[in-house]
Write a protein that holds these residues in place. Structure first.
Motif, PDB file in Angstrom:
ATOM      1  N   VAL A  16      55.502  59.543  34.481  1.00  0.00           N
ATOM      2  CA  VAL A  16      55.669  60.351  35.695  1.00  0.00           C
ATOM      3  C   VAL A  16      54.300  60.525  36.351  1.00  0.00           C
ATOM      4  O   VAL A  16      53.522  61.404  35.953  1.00  0.00           O
ATOM      5  N   PRO A  17      53.964  59.661  37.314  1.00  0.00           N
ATOM      6  CA  PRO A  17      52.659  59.804  37.978  1.00  0.00           C
ATOM      7  C   PRO A  17      52.460  61.185  38.597  1.00  0.00           C
ATOM      8  O   PRO A  17      51.333  61.664  38.694  1.00  0.00           O
ATOM      9  N   ALA A  18      53.571  61.841  38.990  1.00  0.00           N
ATOM     10  CA  ALA A  18      53.425  63.166  39.605  1.00  0.00           C
ATOM     11  C   ALA A  18      52.858  64.181  38.615  1.00  0.00           C
ATOM     12  O   ALA A  18      52.160  65.125  39.009  1.00  0.00           O
ATOM     13  N   TYR A  19      53.169  64.005  37.284  1.00  0.00           N
ATOM     14  CA  TYR A  19      52.613  64.923  36.296  1.00  0.00           C
ATOM     15  C   TYR A  19      51.098  64.749  36.197  1.00  0.00           C
ATOM     16  O   TYR A  19      50.357  65.738  36.105  1.00  0.00           O
ATOM     17  N   ARG A  20      50.655  63.483  36.236  1.00  0.00           N
ATOM     18  CA  ARG A  20      49.204  63.251  36.240  1.00  0.00           C
ATOM     19  C   ARG A  20      48.590  63.865  37.495  1.00  0.00           C
ATOM     20  O   ARG A  20      47.502  64.450  37.454  1.00  0.00           O
ATOM     21  N   THR A  65      45.784  66.670  37.683  1.00  0.00           N
ATOM     22  CA  THR A  65      44.601  66.449  38.511  1.00  0.00           C
ATOM     23  C   THR A  65      44.439  67.562  39.543  1.00  0.00           C
ATOM     24  O   THR A  65      43.331  68.046  39.802  1.00  0.00           O
ATOM     25  N   LEU A  66      45.584  67.985  40.127  1.00  0.00           N
ATOM     26  CA  LEU A  66      45.536  69.060  41.112  1.00  0.00           C
ATOM     27  C   LEU A  66      45.062  70.362  40.482  1.00  0.00           C
ATOM     28  O   LEU A  66      44.253  71.099  41.069  1.00  0.00           O
ATOM     29  N   ARG A  67      45.541  70.666  39.272  1.00  0.00           N
ATOM     30  CA  ARG A  67      45.122  71.905  38.616  1.00  0.00           C
ATOM     31  C   ARG A  67      43.622  71.880  38.341  1.00  0.00           C
ATOM     32  O   ARG A  67      42.904  72.841  38.624  1.00  0.00           O
ATOM     33  N   VAL A 110      53.651  75.392  33.092  1.00  0.00           N
ATOM     34  CA  VAL A 110      54.381  76.110  32.037  1.00  0.00           C
ATOM     35  C   VAL A 110      55.850  75.674  32.032  1.00  0.00           C
ATOM     36  O   VAL A 110      56.445  75.438  30.961  1.00  0.00           O
ATOM     37  N   GLU A 111      56.448  75.541  33.223  1.00  0.00           N
ATOM     38  CA  GLU A 111      57.839  75.096  33.292  1.00  0.00           C
ATOM     39  C   GLU A 111      57.993  73.695  32.746  1.00  0.00           C
ATOM     40  O   GLU A 111      58.977  73.381  32.066  1.00  0.00           O
ATOM     41  N   ILE A 112      57.029  72.830  33.030  1.00  0.00           N
ATOM     42  CA  ILE A 112      57.085  71.463  32.493  1.00  0.00           C
ATOM     43  C   ILE A 112      57.023  71.505  30.968  1.00  0.00           C
ATOM     44  O   ILE A 112      57.720  70.745  30.269  1.00  0.00           O
ATOM     45  N   GLY A 113      56.173  72.380  30.429  1.00  0.00           N
ATOM     46  CA  GLY A 113      56.127  72.518  28.973  1.00  0.00           C
ATOM     47  C   GLY A 113      57.473  72.947  28.411  1.00  0.00           C
ATOM     48  O   GLY A 113      57.918  72.446  27.360  1.00  0.00           O
TER      49      GLY A 113
END
Length: 816
Positions: free
Chosen positions: A180-184, A188-190, A617-620
């Motif tokens: 999932v490139p969006a997770y990377r 990166t955004l964080r 956190v939601e992704i976790g």
């Protein structure tokens, strides 16, 4: 409830079945026989198409097979199947297919799920039987081995595998990033937001410190500006009001403009005064005028005498050269230029006359050569015309007679040559031919000489044309001779006038210098009178003193310029301070705005960072749920494999195999998974009757028992799940089996048909086996039935199906 049967299958122009074939199927057992190539497999493929809309083992490679179903040299065909009733509530009672090379329009009897069940559990084509045999011999293991893929396909494990494989990346963050490139991008955004927050805090601190230093500099600058009230920037003062005060107090600007205008006037007057002609010691304007008159009279005397003679020569040459200089351009320059032109013209005329004389001499010589060559050619022509043809013809004639001479008698005049006592006749003829041949050689040399003279004549004529082009006419020669003499005379005159021309040049220069001196003296007097009042006004306004109070005009101008420069420097200093204060004020305001913007941006970044961290956190949480779900799916998959292998598939397979091969010591089975989780890896092994594990079926079983193992595996798969439809179709299942296996297989089919209510459709190609199965599966009780069908071809090549129906008949002999 009556179990539905397959009733009738009508096939037209399908594969090897040319024409229309009607296959009756309304019996508990249908046996189809045909030799190889007759079309029994085509009958079963047509049945599969009518039931499912496709041929499963061909459809795995795509839909390309659909364009090859039509019998060659026919336009198209059709398949139509009917049943005695719906196989389930709401189900169809028939299926059909219209096809051609470009058309494929199926209407399947079964829906998609039941069609898959039929292809996997109720229909065993030869291709699937061969595939099972290949699985036994394949030594590959792992999750992608043919056996594992086959087991997954039959047990329906692909959805669970897909679910487990799809959730596999959730167990590792690195895999989630790759999947999932969006997770990377979120990570990166964080990090970017955190770094940006830290950078903004540092920027706020840095800009705050810089603004404090700038405020100190601004107040120091404001303290140096003259004002009625001290100018100081504090927290209470408004920056916009201070900016208006600094922009409106512009007296020094107006003063600076006035001073700059006065300095420009002073510089212009100073430049004009400096550019006045310098005064000589006597400053005698009358003497300069007398000197001018004397120089003009001397020049006029020269022009009337020696100058007139020079001008006459130049005028005469001007008729030939339009661009000659005149005396007014400078006597010496005009004389030198005219001399060069005249000398050049003399050289040109002399060269042209010499070239014309050379061309005339060459023409005379060439005409002599042409005359001699022409006379010699005519002489050679006469000599050649007189002797060449006669000598050549006579020599050829004698050469033709020589072969006919026999003895001393002449073949021409019949006279005896021996009477002359001059030797043999043949020798005389040979000598004559030799003499004539020598004459011909002489004539040939004359011809060669004539060719050389002709070549010489051509060259001379060509050169004569060139020589004529270089000649001059009589008038042109006369004109050039006269012009050369005129130019030579002009050259002598111009050379003799060298001293006169030099004298004239000096006189003209002296007259011009005297005239300029008088003009300069007059202009100085006029300028001095006009600019002195202006100088006095500017000096008085600047220094408050009159010009006559200084040692001279130059000194007064220098003092005025010094005082004016001091005033300009003072005004510029105040202006510079005010501009610097405005600039510092502007930068200070920008610093305050930048601090406010950075704080606002930091608030926005903090809000975005809160959202991003919440999303992380939601992704976790999602990953934790995915892990739990994947573990559950993995356990369900393992439970399915164990349940099928332990309680269903392995048990049924063992019973069927032992029944068909009662004397085989090794029984094939699926090896149970070693763990409850992980990838499914199907492995075949054999168990000895004692229960001891042995090698793979391919290593332990004969070819006949391998075929038996494959066949019983399919039947075990058929029996290991609840039946959805009462049909079982087998295409030539008996291969490499001995009589015992065949007898057991027949008994097994009888059990399926008569004990389990299955409608059997079996195709075989061996006649003896067909007859044996017809006997073994014949009706054994009322309501039981069997149809045997022979597939052949007639004389025209059309397929013919010959059915024979058998029904139950009571054995009266035994009953009696």
């Amino acid at each position: 409830m009556t179990v539905p049967r397959l009733k009738t299958l009508v096939i037209e122009n399908f594969r090897s079945l040319r024409g229309k074939v009607v296959i009756p199927l309304d019996a508990q057992v249908v046996l189809v026989h045909g030799s190889n190539g007759m079309g029994k497999t085509s009958v079963l493929s047509a049945l599969e198409l009518a039931l499912t809309g496709k041929i499963a083992h061909l459809a795995s490679d795509g839909d390309g097979y659909q364009s090859y179903l039509t019998t060659l040299e026919t336009d198209g065909g059709s398949i139509e199947l009917t049943t005695t009733g719906a196989y389930k509530p709401g189900g169809n009672v028939g299926g059909s297919l219209d096809f051609s090379d470009i058309k494929f329009e199926p209407t399947a009897l079964l829906d998609a799920a039941d069609a898959r069940f039929f292809s996997e559990r109720c229909y065993l084509p030869q291709a699937t039987l061969g595939r099972l045999l290949e699985i036994y011999d394949d030594q590959k293991t792992g999750t992608t081995s043919p056996l594992t893929l086959f087991v997954k396909e039959l047990l329906g494990l692909h959805p669970l595998d897909a679910l487990v494989d799809g959730l596999y990346p959730a167990f590792n963050v690195a895999r989630v990033r790759n999947l999932v490139p969006a997770y990377r991008q979120l990570e990166t955004l964080r990090a970017s937001l955190q770094n940006e927050t830290r950078a903004n805090v540092q920027s706020i601190t840095s800009v705050t410190d810089a603004s404090a230093r700038r405020l100190a500099t601004l107040n120091a600058t404001l303290a140096q500006i003259p004002a009625t009230a001290p100018l100081v920037v504090t927290g209470a003062i408004k920056l916009e009001a201070l900016r208006r005060v600094l922009e409106t107090a512009r007296d020094e600007d107006r003063m600076l403009v006035d001073l700059s205008r006065v300095r420009s006037e002073l510089k212009a007057l100073t430049e004009q005064w400096r550019n006045l002609p310098a005064e000589d010691a006597s400053h005698d304007r009358a003497g300069k005028e007398r000197a001018e008159q004397s120089a003009a009279e001397a020049l006029s005397t020269w022009r009337v005498g020696k100058g007139h003679a020079l001008e006459a020569v130049l005028t005469e040459l001007g008729a030939s050269f339009a661009d000659l200089l005149s005396i007014d351009d400078g006597p010496e320059e005009a004389r030198s230029a005219a001399l060069r032109r005249a000398e050049a013209e003399v050289t040109r005329c002399t060269t042209l006359l010499a070239s014309a004389k050379t061309a005339t001499d060459r023409r005379n010589a060439l005409e002599t050569i042409i005359q001699r060559a022409t006379a010699r050619i005519e002489e050679l022509n006469r000599a050649l015309s007189a002797g060449v043809e006669d000598a050549k013809s006579l020599a050829n004639a004698l050469a033709g007679i020589a072969p006919h001479v026999a003895g001393e008698t002449c073949p021409v005049c019949d006279r005896n040559f021996g009477e002359l006592d001059q030797g043999p006749l043949s020798a005389h003829i040979a000598a004559k031919i030799a003499s004539l041949t020598s004459e011909a050689g002489r004539l040939q040399s004359l011809a060669n000489e004539r060719a050389e003279e002709s070549s010489r004549l051509s060259v001379a004529q060509r050169d004569l044309l060139s020589a004529k082009g270089g000649q001059l006419g009589a008038e042109d020669q006369a004109d050039l001779t006269v012009r050369s003499a005129q130019m030579a005379s002009a050259v002598q005159q111009l050379k003799a006038m060298a001293d006169d021309a030099a004298q004239g040049t000096i006189l003209i220069a002296n007259a011009a210098a005297a005239r300029d001196a008088v003009s300069l003296a007059r202009r100085r007097d006029e300028l001095s009178t006009s600019i002195l009042p202006e100088i006095d006004t500017v000096v008085a306004r600047t220094t408050a003193r009159q010009v006559n109070s200084f040692d001279g005009v130059t000194t007064a101008l220098a003092e005025a310029e010094r005082v004016l420069a001091q005033q300009i420097v003072a005004a510029e200093g105040v202006t510079t301070l005010r501009i610097r204060a405005l600039s510092e004020l502007e930068l200070y305001a920008k610093d305050l705005n930048q601090i406010a913007d950075l704080k606002a941006a930091n608030a926005l970044i903090a809000a975005r960072l809160t959202v991003v961290e919440k999303a992380d956190v939601e992704i976790g949480d999602f990953r934790a749920h995915a892990k739990k779900f994947a573990d559950s799916a993995d356990k369900v998959r393992s439970d399915i494999v164990k349940a099928v292998f332990n309680t269903s598939l392995n048990a049924v397979w063992r019973d069927l195999f032992v029944r068909l091969a009662p004397f085989e010591q090794f029984v094939p089975t699926f090896k149970l998974p070693a763990s409850d989780s992980g990838k499914v890896e199907a492995v075949l092994e054999t168990l000895h009757r004692s229960g001891k594990a042995s090698g793979s079926p391919g290593a332990m079983l004969s070819q006949g028992n391998l075929n038996t193992a494959a066949l019983t595996l399919f039947l075990a798969l058929h029996l290991s799940v609840p039946s959805r439809m009462p049909w079982l179709v087998l295409d030539d299942p008996v291969q490499s089996m001995d009589d015992v296996h065949i007898a057991q297989f027949a008994a097994l089919l009888r059990t399926f048909s008569k004990g389990m209510g299955r409608q059997l459709v079996v195709a075989v190609h061996e006649r003896a086996l067909f007859d044996y199965l017809t006997l073994e599966l014949s009706p054994a009780f009322p309501g039981d039935s069997l149809i045997s069908i022979e597939i052949t071809r007639n004389f025209d090549g059309d397929a013919v199906a010959t059915p024979q129906a058998l029904s139950y008949e009571e054995d009266r002999a035994i009953a009696a």
